[in-house]
Design an enzyme around this catalytic site. Sequence first.
Site, short mmCIF file in Angstrom:
data_model
loop_
_atom_site.label_atom_id
_atom_site.label_comp_id
_atom_site.label_asym_id
_atom_site.label_seq_id
_atom_site.Cartn_x
_atom_site.Cartn_y
_atom_site.Cartn_z
N TYR A 1 59.69 9.83 16.24
CA TYR A 1 59.54 8.47 16.77
C TYR A 1 58.15 7.91 16.40
O TYR A 1 57.22 8.68 15.76
CB TYR A 1 59.51 8.43 18.41
CG TYR A 1 58.36 8.72 19.09
CD1 TYR A 1 57.13 8.16 19.56
CD2 TYR A 1 58.08 10.32 19.28
CE1 TYR A 1 56.25 8.44 20.12
CE2 TYR A 1 56.94 10.73 20.00
CZ TYR A 1 55.95 9.98 20.44
OH TYR A 1 54.88 10.38 20.98
N LYS B 1 56.03 14.35 14.61
CA LYS B 1 55.98 13.42 15.74
C LYS B 1 57.48 13.18 16.39
O LYS B 1 58.11 12.24 16.34
CB LYS B 1 55.41 11.85 15.44
CG LYS B 1 55.19 11.00 16.78
CD LYS B 1 54.43 9.80 16.41
CE LYS B 1 54.22 8.97 17.54
NZ LYS B 1 52.85 9.46 18.17
N GLU C 1 44.07 18.10 21.72
CA GLU C 1 44.13 16.89 21.59
C GLU C 1 44.50 16.23 22.97
O GLU C 1 44.68 17.03 23.97
CB GLU C 1 45.15 16.07 20.48
CG GLU C 1 46.53 16.92 20.93
CD GLU C 1 47.21 16.35 19.45
OE1 GLU C 1 47.07 15.44 18.66
OE2 GLU C 1 48.30 17.22 19.50
N LEU D 1 48.79 16.11 16.15
CA LEU D 1 49.18 15.15 15.59
C LEU D 1 48.45 14.24 14.69
O LEU D 1 46.98 14.11 14.93
CB LEU D 1 49.84 14.08 16.61
CG LEU D 1 50.36 12.78 16.11
CD1 LEU D 1 51.83 13.28 15.19
CD2 LEU D 1 50.92 11.84 17.14
#
Length: 284
Positions: free
Chosen positions: A33, A147, A179, A204
């Site tokens: 996505y 992702k 993260e 990411l």
Amino acid sequence: MGRTVYVNGEFVPEGEARISVFDRGFLFADGIYEVTSVLEGRLIDFPGHLRRMHRSLGELDMPAPLGDAELEALHRALVARNGLEEGLVYLQITRGAADRDFAWPAEPEPSLVMFTQARGLEDSLAGREGIRVIGVPDFRWGRRDIKTVQLLAPSMCKMMARRAGKDDAWMIEDGLVTEGTSNNAWIVTGDGALVTRDLSNAILHGITRAAVLAYAREAQMRVEERAFSLDEAKAAAEAFVTAASSFVTPVVEIDGTAIGSGTPGPVTRRLREIYLSESRRQAI
């Protein structure tokens, strides 16, 4: 009235949107996505989102359902049909429907779903006052650079933070921050250096992260791409996160420890101003 959404070639009212129960995104989280921000009806950092989309698809050996020009046109059409001035456009591509089997089909027919979300992004409470985070173990899979729609672990970590009365969590692996649950983590050291984790499969590859790095270097700020511990973050002068849906957002507390003065710091505030100014200038 509900939103208009896009499902596999058709614009339909959200209440009529349908996906097969055999879709591999539903059965295996076999999909990717992207989320593109919209300000004043225009797309922010859209070319970067397309590049990352193609990277994610390539890593999963999944074909793109449409060309880039068609995807851009669909984004614009959804923004127009829903009268979206400020908010998000969500895009999801899965490998499509096939009888349930761990081995995916040799020639898949990918599924494409898109929708908008109206949301105040620029003048948000988090942007003005900052957020409070906790540290939690990072128990996600090893390819966080893709992702994918596999978001159960980040959702669980987000709920850990909410149950603790905080806003978000920073995930920790081998003693180092990877993260946030839906953002990249940054600190500002006592001597003014911007620090964010270097790119690898562990995090990411954030589009907003890349833009902020570029703008910071143009502003002659010192940048270090390296890992840091939660203790280093607690002792930092400032901390913040970056994401498409929240831009540059101050972090004012970690595990109950105030960061700096406990209020958004000058470097973070300046980076948010720069990012918003440049994003507006380059929006399409």
